[in-house]
Design an enzyme around this catalytic site. Structure first.
Site, PDB file in Angstrom:
ATOM      1  N   GLU A 252     -15.834  52.710 -26.999  1.00  0.00           N
ATOM      2  CA  GLU A 252     -15.068  52.238 -28.168  1.00  0.00           C
ATOM      3  C   GLU A 252     -13.611  52.646 -28.109  1.00  0.00           C
ATOM      4  O   GLU A 252     -12.808  52.194 -28.906  1.00  0.00           O
ATOM      5  CB  GLU A 252     -15.672  52.823 -29.458  1.00  0.00           C
ATOM      6  CG  GLU A 252     -16.771  51.983 -30.005  1.00  0.00           C
ATOM      7  CD  GLU A 252     -17.292  52.525 -31.328  1.00  0.00           C
ATOM      8  OE1 GLU A 252     -16.714  53.502 -31.844  1.00  0.00           O
ATOM      9  OE2 GLU A 252     -18.281  51.966 -31.806  1.00  0.00           O
ATOM     10  N   LYS A 253     -13.275  53.544 -27.165  1.00  0.00           N
ATOM     11  CA  LYS A 253     -11.875  53.996 -27.128  1.00  0.00           C
ATOM     12  C   LYS A 253     -10.948  52.805 -26.898  1.00  0.00           C
ATOM     13  O   LYS A 253      -9.906  52.692 -27.532  1.00  0.00           O
ATOM     14  CB  LYS A 253     -11.682  55.054 -26.053  1.00  0.00           C
ATOM     15  CG  LYS A 253     -10.254  55.458 -25.944  1.00  0.00           C
ATOM     16  CD  LYS A 253     -10.097  56.724 -25.175  1.00  0.00           C
ATOM     17  CE  LYS A 253      -8.656  56.881 -24.829  1.00  0.00           C
ATOM     18  NZ  LYS A 253      -8.242  55.863 -23.843  1.00  0.00           N
ATOM     19  N   ASP A 254     -11.350  51.934 -25.979  1.00  0.00           N
ATOM     20  CA  ASP A 254     -10.586  50.697 -25.770  1.00  0.00           C
ATOM     21  C   ASP A 254     -11.146  49.665 -26.752  1.00  0.00           C
ATOM     22  O   ASP A 254     -11.834  48.722 -26.360  1.00  0.00           O
ATOM     23  CB  ASP A 254     -10.739  50.228 -24.327  1.00  0.00           C
ATOM     24  CG  ASP A 254     -10.139  51.225 -23.363  1.00  0.00           C
ATOM     25  OD1 ASP A 254      -8.926  51.448 -23.428  1.00  0.00           O
ATOM     26  OD2 ASP A 254     -10.892  51.823 -22.579  1.00  0.00           O
TER      27      ASP A 254
ATOM     28  N   GLU B 156     -16.170  62.663 -18.677  1.00  0.00           N
ATOM     29  CA  GLU B 156     -17.330  62.822 -19.559  1.00  0.00           C
ATOM     30  C   GLU B 156     -17.579  61.567 -20.418  1.00  0.00           C
ATOM     31  O   GLU B 156     -18.717  61.258 -20.752  1.00  0.00           O
ATOM     32  CB  GLU B 156     -17.116  64.067 -20.426  1.00  0.00           C
ATOM     33  CG  GLU B 156     -18.327  64.605 -21.129  1.00  0.00           C
ATOM     34  CD  GLU B 156     -19.552  64.827 -20.234  1.00  0.00           C
ATOM     35  OE1 GLU B 156     -20.660  64.478 -20.685  1.00  0.00           O
ATOM     36  OE2 GLU B 156     -19.412  65.326 -19.097  1.00  0.00           O
ATOM     37  N   GLY B 157     -16.502  60.834 -20.746  1.00  0.00           N
ATOM     38  CA  GLY B 157     -16.675  59.603 -21.531  1.00  0.00           C
ATOM     39  C   GLY B 157     -17.517  58.588 -20.766  1.00  0.00           C
ATOM     40  O   GLY B 157     -18.469  58.010 -21.301  1.00  0.00           O
ATOM     41  N   HIS B 158     -17.189  58.381 -19.461  1.00  0.00           N
ATOM     42  CA  HIS B 158     -17.984  57.449 -18.649  1.00  0.00           C
ATOM     43  C   HIS B 158     -19.414  57.972 -18.508  1.00  0.00           C
ATOM     44  O   HIS B 158     -20.376  57.204 -18.556  1.00  0.00           O
ATOM     45  CB  HIS B 158     -17.414  57.331 -17.230  1.00  0.00           C
ATOM     46  CG  HIS B 158     -16.016  56.809 -17.155  1.00  0.00           C
ATOM     47  ND1 HIS B 158     -14.940  57.600 -16.847  1.00  0.00           N
ATOM     48  CD2 HIS B 158     -15.524  55.567 -17.356  1.00  0.00           C
ATOM     49  CE1 HIS B 158     -13.842  56.867 -16.839  1.00  0.00           C
ATOM     50  NE2 HIS B 158     -14.158  55.634 -17.155  1.00  0.00           N
TER      51      HIS B 158
ATOM     52  N   LEU C 257     -14.095  58.974 -12.954  1.00  0.00           N
ATOM     53  CA  LEU C 257     -15.060  59.186 -14.038  1.00  0.00           C
ATOM     54  C   LEU C 257     -14.835  60.515 -14.748  1.00  0.00           C
ATOM     55  O   LEU C 257     -14.536  61.531 -14.126  1.00  0.00           O
ATOM     56  CB  LEU C 257     -16.493  59.157 -13.474  1.00  0.00           C
ATOM     57  CG  LEU C 257     -16.923  57.864 -12.769  1.00  0.00           C
ATOM     58  CD1 LEU C 257     -18.414  57.916 -12.430  1.00  0.00           C
ATOM     59  CD2 LEU C 257     -16.610  56.625 -13.589  1.00  0.00           C
TER      60      LEU C 257
HETATM   61  O1  PAF Z   1     -12.361  49.973 -19.309  1.00  0.00           O
HETATM   62  C1  PAF Z   1     -12.230  49.909 -18.070  1.00  0.00           C
HETATM   63  O2  PAF Z   1     -12.353  50.890 -17.339  1.00  0.00           O
HETATM   64  C2  PAF Z   1     -11.893  48.559 -17.439  1.00  0.00           C
HETATM   65  O3  PAF Z   1     -11.041  47.814 -18.243  1.00  0.00           O
HETATM   66  C3  PAF Z   1     -13.148  47.740 -17.077  1.00  0.00           C
HETATM   67  C4  PAF Z   1     -13.939  47.353 -18.309  1.00  0.00           C
HETATM   68  C5  PAF Z   1     -14.024  48.545 -16.121  1.00  0.00           C
HETATM   69  C6  PAF Z   1     -12.738  46.449 -16.371  1.00  0.00           C
HETATM   70  O4  PAF Z   1     -12.034  46.712 -15.196  1.00  0.00           O
END
Ligand code: PAF
Length: 294
Positions: free
Chosen positions: A163-165, A50-52, A48
């Site tokens: 949104e990064k992904d 700061e984004g999470h 984890l």
């Molecule tokens: O973005 C992530 O960290 C992963 O792709 C996710 C959404 C937790 C699925 O494993």
């Protein structure tokens, strides 16, 4: 008269936080929450940053109970070496998540998510075909499958994704609508360092020189956005400006796409998204920026 204890909200402090290792423990822990409690889910693979934590804080502000899943999903890795070196530190992740407002960590073993005999894959057509989908065949099937399982197991009112992904978020929205999965999907803005670098668990693998080089990604996107805001609508011109800034990195793709279909555009439309992926110092990085708000 019976003296049944009143239902208590799930604990939120680090000391009293719950770590569920199985579906049953997750169900039991969520079952202890009072009726009409809203549940927010933040799916993560740990490590984890700061984004999470910004997702967890938002989930805590919008829900009574926040589940953070920590599961390094083997099905979404295309390179076994990448899976093997993925950082795993549940104590650290749990401490950070509880501190940010998580009520419950769901940290299942691989066999709990994919029990023997597991034979189902969720595949979302169209939005997964290009970009990351082309570079990492099978990756999005792994993400779609695990997110479907997590949504079904936690049954949240809201699930939070960064949104990064952007392609991942777009695919999850499509799949969520198509499969009538529970809750609402909430997309959250990218968290950036002061110099513009998007936060990512992979950034720790960059040495000082590569970290400096990697700034080209966010700088290219920012330059393209600035030109779009100044009125440039021609995608070729915008891409040329971005590519000039990215000349010293090993570029995989730089594209300007429709935000719903992820198809490449010729002319900038409202909500148009720039996507970039490149290898820097042996680390594959992605970033994205809206060129024009909707
Ligand atoms: O973005 C992530 O960290 C992963 O792709 C996710 C959404 C937790 C699925 O494993």
């Amino acid at each position: 008269m019976s003296s049944r204890p009143l239902p208590q909200p799930l604990p939120r402090s680090r000391e009293r936080g719950v770590i569920a290792r199985t579906r049953e423990e997750l169900r039991n822990a969520l079952g202890r929450a009072p009726e009409r409690t809203t549940v927010g889910l933040v799916p993560t693979m740990g490590a984890l940053h700061e984004g999470h934590l910004s997702l967890i804080r938002r989930a805590a502000a919008e829900n009574d109970t926040v589940v953070v899943s920590v599961f390094v999903n083997p099905a979404q890795f295309t390179d076994p070496a990448d899976l093997a070196r993925y950082p795993r530190d549940l104590d650290r992740d749990a401490a950070l998540a509880f501190e940010a407002g998580a009520s419950l960590i769901y940290a299942p073993e691989v066999a709990e998510i994919y029990p023997p005999g597991f034979a189902t894959t969720v595949h979302v057509r169209g939005v997964t075909d290009r970009w990351e989908g082309a570079s990492r065949p099978g990756h999005f099937d792994g993400v779609a499958t695990v997110v479907t399982l997590l949504l079904n197991q936690a049954r949240p009112d809201r699930a939070y994704f960064g949104e990064k992904d952007f392609q991942q978020l777009t695919m999850i929205r499509r799949m969520h609508a198509d499969l009538a999965l529970p809750g609402e999907i909430v997309g959250c803005p990218i968290v950036r360092e002061a110099d513009g670098m998007a936060l990512s668990s992979r950034n720790v693998r960059l040495d000082a020189a590569a970290r400096q080089q990697a700034l080209a990604l966010s700088r290219a996107l920012a330059a393209m956005r600035q030109q779009a805001e100044a009125g440039e609508r021609n995608v070729r011109s915008l891409l040329a400006a971005g590519e000039a800034i990215l000349r010293d990195v090993d570029l995989d793709y730089l594209a300007i796409v429709d935000p719903a279909t992820l198809d490449p555009l010729e002319t900038v439309v409202p909500g148009a998204r720039a996507l970039v992926a490149a290898r820097v110092g042996g680390v594959r990085l992605i970033d994205t920026m809206a060129l024009q708000e909707t």
